[in-house]
Write a protein that holds these residues in place. Structure first.
Motif, PDB file in Angstrom:
ATOM      1  N   VAL A  33       0.836  -1.206   0.000  1.00  0.00           N
ATOM      2  CA  VAL A  33       0.000   0.000   0.000  1.00  0.00           C
ATOM      3  C   VAL A  33       0.868   1.252   0.000  1.00  0.00           C
ATOM      4  O   VAL A  33       0.604   2.203  -0.747  1.00  0.00           O
ATOM      5  CB  VAL A  33      -0.972  -0.007   1.204  1.00  0.00           C
ATOM      6  N   TRP A  34       1.916   1.273   0.808  1.00  0.00           N
ATOM      7  CA  TRP A  34       2.789   2.457   0.823  1.00  0.00           C
ATOM      8  C   TRP A  34       3.488   2.641  -0.516  1.00  0.00           C
ATOM      9  O   TRP A  34       3.594   3.760  -1.022  1.00  0.00           O
ATOM     10  CB  TRP A  34       3.799   2.361   1.963  1.00  0.00           C
ATOM     11  N   ALA A  40       1.610   6.065  -7.144  1.00  0.00           N
ATOM     12  CA  ALA A  40       0.428   6.681  -7.760  1.00  0.00           C
ATOM     13  C   ALA A  40       0.434   8.189  -7.566  1.00  0.00           C
ATOM     14  O   ALA A  40       0.141   8.953  -8.498  1.00  0.00           O
ATOM     15  CB  ALA A  40      -0.852   6.075  -7.174  1.00  0.00           C
ATOM     16  N   GLY A  41       0.782   8.647  -6.368  1.00  0.00           N
ATOM     17  CA  GLY A  41       0.807  10.084  -6.102  1.00  0.00           C
ATOM     18  C   GLY A  41       1.838  10.808  -6.943  1.00  0.00           C
ATOM     19  O   GLY A  41       1.564  11.858  -7.521  1.00  0.00           O
ATOM     20  N   VAL A  42       3.037  10.246  -7.030  1.00  0.00           N
ATOM     21  CA  VAL A  42       4.104  10.891  -7.804  1.00  0.00           C
ATOM     22  C   VAL A  42       3.755  10.913  -9.289  1.00  0.00           C
ATOM     23  O   VAL A  42       3.901  11.947  -9.958  1.00  0.00           O
ATOM     24  CB  VAL A  42       5.457  10.179  -7.560  1.00  0.00           C
ATOM     25  N   LEU A  43       3.301   9.788  -9.824  1.00  0.00           N
ATOM     26  CA  LEU A  43       2.974   9.743 -11.256  1.00  0.00           C
ATOM     27  C   LEU A  43       1.810  10.671 -11.607  1.00  0.00           C
ATOM     28  O   LEU A  43       1.859  11.380 -12.611  1.00  0.00           O
ATOM     29  CB  LEU A  43       2.657   8.310 -11.679  1.00  0.00           C
ATOM     30  N   ALA A  44       0.778  10.678 -10.784  1.00  0.00           N
ATOM     31  CA  ALA A  44      -0.373  11.553 -11.062  1.00  0.00           C
ATOM     32  C   ALA A  44       0.021  13.017 -10.946  1.00  0.00           C
ATOM     33  O   ALA A  44      -0.368  13.842 -11.784  1.00  0.00           O
ATOM     34  CB  ALA A  44      -1.520  11.232 -10.106  1.00  0.00           C
ATOM     35  N   GLY A  45       0.790  13.355  -9.911  1.00  0.00           N
ATOM     36  CA  GLY A  45       1.234  14.737  -9.749  1.00  0.00           C
ATOM     37  C   GLY A  45       2.130  15.188 -10.888  1.00  0.00           C
ATOM     38  O   GLY A  45       1.990  16.288 -11.413  1.00  0.00           O
ATOM     39  N   TRP A  46       3.047  14.342 -11.296  1.00  0.00           N
ATOM     40  CA  TRP A  46       3.976  14.668 -12.383  1.00  0.00           C
ATOM     41  C   TRP A  46       3.221  14.848 -13.699  1.00  0.00           C
ATOM     42  O   TRP A  46       3.458  15.815 -14.434  1.00  0.00           O
ATOM     43  CB  TRP A  46       5.017  13.554 -12.490  1.00  0.00           C
ATOM     44  N   ALA A  47       2.296  13.928 -14.000  1.00  0.00           N
ATOM     45  CA  ALA A  47       1.532  14.023 -15.249  1.00  0.00           C
ATOM     46  C   ALA A  47       0.640  15.268 -15.251  1.00  0.00           C
ATOM     47  O   ALA A  47       0.552  15.983 -16.259  1.00  0.00           O
ATOM     48  CB  ALA A  47       0.689  12.765 -15.446  1.00  0.00           C
ATOM     49  N   THR A  48      -0.007  15.549 -14.139  1.00  0.00           N
ATOM     50  CA  THR A  48      -0.890  16.718 -14.068  1.00  0.00           C
ATOM     51  C   THR A  48      -0.102  18.011 -14.182  1.00  0.00           C
ATOM     52  O   THR A  48      -0.498  18.931 -14.903  1.00  0.00           O
ATOM     53  CB  THR A  48      -1.693  16.699 -12.752  1.00  0.00           C
ATOM     54  N   ALA A  49       1.020  18.097 -13.477  1.00  0.00           N
ATOM     55  CA  ALA A  49       1.848  19.306 -13.553  1.00  0.00           C
ATOM     56  C   ALA A  49       2.347  19.534 -14.968  1.00  0.00           C
ATOM     57  O   ALA A  49       2.337  20.668 -15.465  1.00  0.00           O
ATOM     58  CB  ALA A  49       3.023  19.202 -12.581  1.00  0.00           C
ATOM     59  N   GLY A  50       2.769  18.484 -15.626  1.00  0.00           N
ATOM     60  CA  GLY A  50       3.223  18.618 -17.021  1.00  0.00           C
ATOM     61  C   GLY A  50       2.112  19.080 -17.939  1.00  0.00           C
ATOM     62  O   GLY A  50       2.324  19.928 -18.811  1.00  0.00           O
ATOM     63  N   SER A  51       0.931  18.535 -17.749  1.00  0.00           N
ATOM     64  CA  SER A  51      -0.208  18.922 -18.585  1.00  0.00           C
ATOM     65  C   SER A  51      -0.589  20.381 -18.367  1.00  0.00           C
ATOM     66  O   SER A  51      -0.841  21.124 -19.326  1.00  0.00           O
ATOM     67  CB  SER A  51      -1.401  18.019 -18.269  1.00  0.00           C
ATOM     68  N   GLY A 151      -1.668  14.914  -7.107  1.00  0.00           N
ATOM     69  CA  GLY A 151      -0.919  13.777  -6.586  1.00  0.00           C
ATOM     70  C   GLY A 151      -1.422  13.330  -5.224  1.00  0.00           C
ATOM     71  O   GLY A 151      -1.575  12.136  -4.962  1.00  0.00           O
ATOM     72  N   LEU A 152      -1.688  14.298  -4.349  1.00  0.00           N
ATOM     73  CA  LEU A 152      -2.224  13.955  -3.031  1.00  0.00           C
ATOM     74  C   LEU A 152      -3.607  13.307  -3.145  1.00  0.00           C
ATOM     75  O   LEU A 152      -3.916  12.353  -2.431  1.00  0.00           O
ATOM     76  CB  LEU A 152      -2.300  15.192  -2.151  1.00  0.00           C
ATOM     77  N   GLY A 153      -4.424  13.857  -4.034  1.00  0.00           N
ATOM     78  CA  GLY A 153      -5.767  13.299  -4.214  1.00  0.00           C
ATOM     79  C   GLY A 153      -5.733  11.861  -4.713  1.00  0.00           C
ATOM     80  O   GLY A 153      -6.457  11.000  -4.212  1.00  0.00           O
ATOM     81  N   VAL A 154      -4.865  11.593  -5.685  1.00  0.00           N
ATOM     82  CA  VAL A 154      -4.765  10.233  -6.212  1.00  0.00           C
ATOM     83  C   VAL A 154      -4.128   9.298  -5.181  1.00  0.00           C
ATOM     84  O   VAL A 154      -4.525   8.144  -5.050  1.00  0.00           O
ATOM     85  CB  VAL A 154      -3.974  10.230  -7.540  1.00  0.00           C
ATOM     86  N   ALA A 155      -3.156   9.799  -4.438  1.00  0.00           N
ATOM     87  CA  ALA A 155      -2.491   8.962  -3.427  1.00  0.00           C
ATOM     88  C   ALA A 155      -3.433   8.573  -2.299  1.00  0.00           C
ATOM     89  O   ALA A 155      -3.217   7.552  -1.633  1.00  0.00           O
ATOM     90  CB  ALA A 155      -1.273   9.695  -2.870  1.00  0.00           C
TER      91      ALA A 155
END
Length: 193
Positions: A33-34, A40-51, A151-155
């Motif tokens: 889980v950790w 998941a948090g890092v990938l979602a945050g990175w993808a969203t920030a790039g977009s 990222g926090l939301g997805v994590a």
């Protein structure tokens, strides 16, 4: 709730004659889980920030400033001594688009600005009125903030799922302890409570 003793580093993976299969399952669930939460948090945050940063960069390239003029006097009284007070009001302005077509819209100007006052309006490629695009530094900041929140939301999803799963494992483990204690009491000749 089970009694919890003092925290010991990596206690879940240490050898212990009292450790049962449920304890080992929980240790791997916690680790999984950790790992999933962080990934998941890092990938979602990175993808969203790039977009977000790409979208804001596209706006800086595509949106153009045009010179327009107020069609009506702006409401309010002008600031005393001609100084800019920072207050802005909405007023109607007109401008000619890149294709030569006439456009009108509401823009923010100083109070009491006279009709015919030149104003800068920003338009998109279709000629629609837009706000001034953000600079590169502000775009990076905005992209970082939006990416961090995403990222926090997805994590939170795998983290919450892990908490629910650990709660179920804890309830099952406590129930198993009750069964084991009842069996032990029966072996000692005590009646079950």
């Amino acid at each position: 709730m089970a009694f919890r003793g003092p925290k010991v580093w990596l206690w879940r993976w240490r050898r212990n004659p009292l450790k049962r299969r449920a304890d080992m399952v929980e240790s791997w669930v916690v680790l999984g889980v950790w790992a999933l939460t962080v990934l998941a948090g890092v990938l979602a945050g990175w993808a969203t920030a790039g977009s977000v940063e790409d979208g804001l960069a596209r706006e800086r390239v595509e949106w153009r400033p045009l010179m327009g003029r107020l069609t009506d006097r702006a409401p309010g009284k002008p600031a005393a001594n001609g100084s800019a007070s920072g207050d802005r009001v909405w007023a109607k302005a007109g401008w000619t688009g890149p294709d030569g077509s006439a456009h009108t819209g509401q823009v923010r100007v100083g109070p009491g600005s006279a009709a015919g006052t030149p104003v800068t309006v920003w338009t998109d490629p279709r000629g629609r009125l837009v706000t001034e695009p953000v600079g590169a530094a502000q775009a990076r900041l905005r992209a970082s903030l939006v990416g961090g929140v995403a990222g926090l939301g997805v994590a939170l999803l795998p983290f919450a799922g892990g908490r629910v799963l650990r709660g179920r494992l804890e309830r099952r483990r406590v129930a198993q302890w009750d069964v084991d204690w009842a069996r032990f009491d029966a072996l000692r000749g005590r009646p079950a409570a």
